[in-house]
Motif scaffolding. Structure first.
Motif, PDB file in Angstrom:
ATOM      1  N   ASP A 138       0.792  -1.318  -0.075  1.00  0.00           N
ATOM      2  CA  ASP A 138      -0.032   0.014   0.014  1.00  0.00           C
ATOM      3  C   ASP A 138       1.061   1.274   0.034  1.00  0.00           C
ATOM      4  N   ARG A 146       0.287   5.130   6.337  1.00  0.00           N
ATOM      5  CA  ARG A 146      -0.534   4.874   7.302  1.00  0.00           C
ATOM      6  C   ARG A 146      -1.058   3.263   7.541  1.00  0.00           C
ATOM      7  N   ARG A 147      -0.629   2.746   6.395  1.00  0.00           N
ATOM      8  CA  ARG A 147      -1.095   1.079   6.082  1.00  0.00           C
ATOM      9  C   ARG A 147       0.111   0.277   5.712  1.00  0.00           C
ATOM     10  N   SER A 148       1.028   1.039   5.436  1.00  0.00           N
ATOM     11  CA  SER A 148       2.043   0.189   4.905  1.00  0.00           C
ATOM     12  C   SER A 148       3.784   0.522   5.474  1.00  0.00           C
ATOM     13  N   GLN A 201       2.801  -6.260   0.686  1.00  0.00           N
ATOM     14  CA  GLN A 201       1.962  -6.771   1.673  1.00  0.00           C
ATOM     15  C   GLN A 201       2.117  -8.036   2.301  1.00  0.00           C
ATOM     16  N   HIS A 229      -5.975  -0.637  -1.507  1.00  0.00           N
ATOM     17  CA  HIS A 229      -6.015  -0.405   0.105  1.00  0.00           C
ATOM     18  C   HIS A 229      -5.949  -1.366   0.732  1.00  0.00           C
ATOM     19  N   ILE A 251      -6.324  -2.058   4.021  1.00  0.00           N
ATOM     20  CA  ILE A 251      -7.250  -2.451   5.168  1.00  0.00           C
ATOM     21  C   ILE A 251      -8.553  -3.118   4.633  1.00  0.00           C
TER      22      ILE A 251
END
Length: 289
Positions: free
Chosen positions: A43, A47-49, A57, A102, A104
């Protein structure tokens, strides 16, 4: 289904953030199967990776285990392998209806790839271990250990620095503390700078604003920044430069970047509190006029 395909249905989907352009949905869908997303970068949001080259991932070495597993499933089309392929086909759909890559929103793929990768790992181990048992075992363990150590290094030495810079802004760090201070000290007049993103949501949440009162004059839920003065009970959201607050004994909640401007505009003021980030950077300033 007929309703969702109608003009009223597509309008409703657009209001809820669902993508209605079928070509974009297809592109978003394919993005969740890209090797770059899965194995090499992940990502793109900090904030997510960890957003570091070589860390997707999944671990980069899982590229080999996933490919090995999928080839084996294709060769032997059992009921189990068909379920895996069906899951692989379906997993990107919910996320693809909103945006691309994305992490999440695509989290339903996490157990799927864990199953695929672990099966591929077992196949490789079984095929290689017969001739060079100890060498193969040690090489696999070293590869996993190096990959894990690289991830930890990237997480603590690279990713966290980026998160501290951008995440603080995205999540409005400190705004809850500022609003709680205003509530605890019973200020009857509170000015909140419009430089904060969606400050109305935080005011509603932290002050437990009565829903019945809000419904009398609701605001656009998609509004991120307020260009015009907005009133929520005793709270006023406005541009510090353009708005003149005549009332005295008011609490001002502004960004640290606006401090000089505030002091120039209101000569009589008293700094009450400065809210800093975990790194010690001033983020929010509370003052009385």
């Amino acid at each position: 289904m007929q309703f969702w395909l109608s003009p009223q249905g597509t309008t409703r989907l657009a209001e809820t953030g669902i993508e209605t352009n079928i070509f974009l949905v297809i592109l978003y869908y394919l993005s969740y199967l890209e090797p770059v997303f899965l194995f090499f970068y992940g990502d793109f949001s900090v904030r997510r990776s960890v957003t570091t080259i070589g860390i997707g991932q999944l671990y980069i070495w899982e590229f080999l285990t996933v490919i090995t597993s999928l080839l084996a499933f294709k060769k032997q089309l059992t009921i189990e392998s068909k379920i895996i392929f069906l899951w692989l086909f379906l997993y990107p759909i919910p996320a693809a209806l909103t945006e691309e890559q994305h992490a999440i929103r695509a989290i339903i793929g996490m157990p799927l790839f864990a199953l695929i990768s672990s099966y591929g790992f077992w196949l490789l181990y079984e095929r290689l271990v017969s001739n060079n048992k100890h060498i193969t075992k040690n090489l696999l363990l070293i590869a996993i250990a190096l990959s894990f150590c690289y991830y930890i290094y990237a997480y603590y030495n690279y990713s966290q620095n980026k998160i501290s810079d951008t995440g603080v802004g995205h999540w409005q760090y400190g705004i809850g503390e500022a609003l709680n201070y205003a509530e605890i000290n019973n200020y009857q007049c509170v000015f909140v700078s419009n430089k904060f993103k969606r400050p109305n949501m935080y005011i509603l949440f932290y002050t437990q604003y009565p829903p019945a009162e809000y419904q009398k004059a609701p605001h656009d839920p998609e509004a991120k920044y307020f260009t015009e003065p907005t009133q929520l009970g005793k709270y006023t959201i406005a541009d510090l430069q353009k708005y003149n607050l005549e009332q005295s004994d008011c609490l001002f909640i502004i960004t640290a970047k606006e401090l000089t401007e505030f002091q120039q505009k209101y000569s009589k003021n008293q700094k009450i509190k400065t809210i800093k980030t975990p790194e010690g950077i001033s983020k929010i300033v509370l003052l009385e006029k």
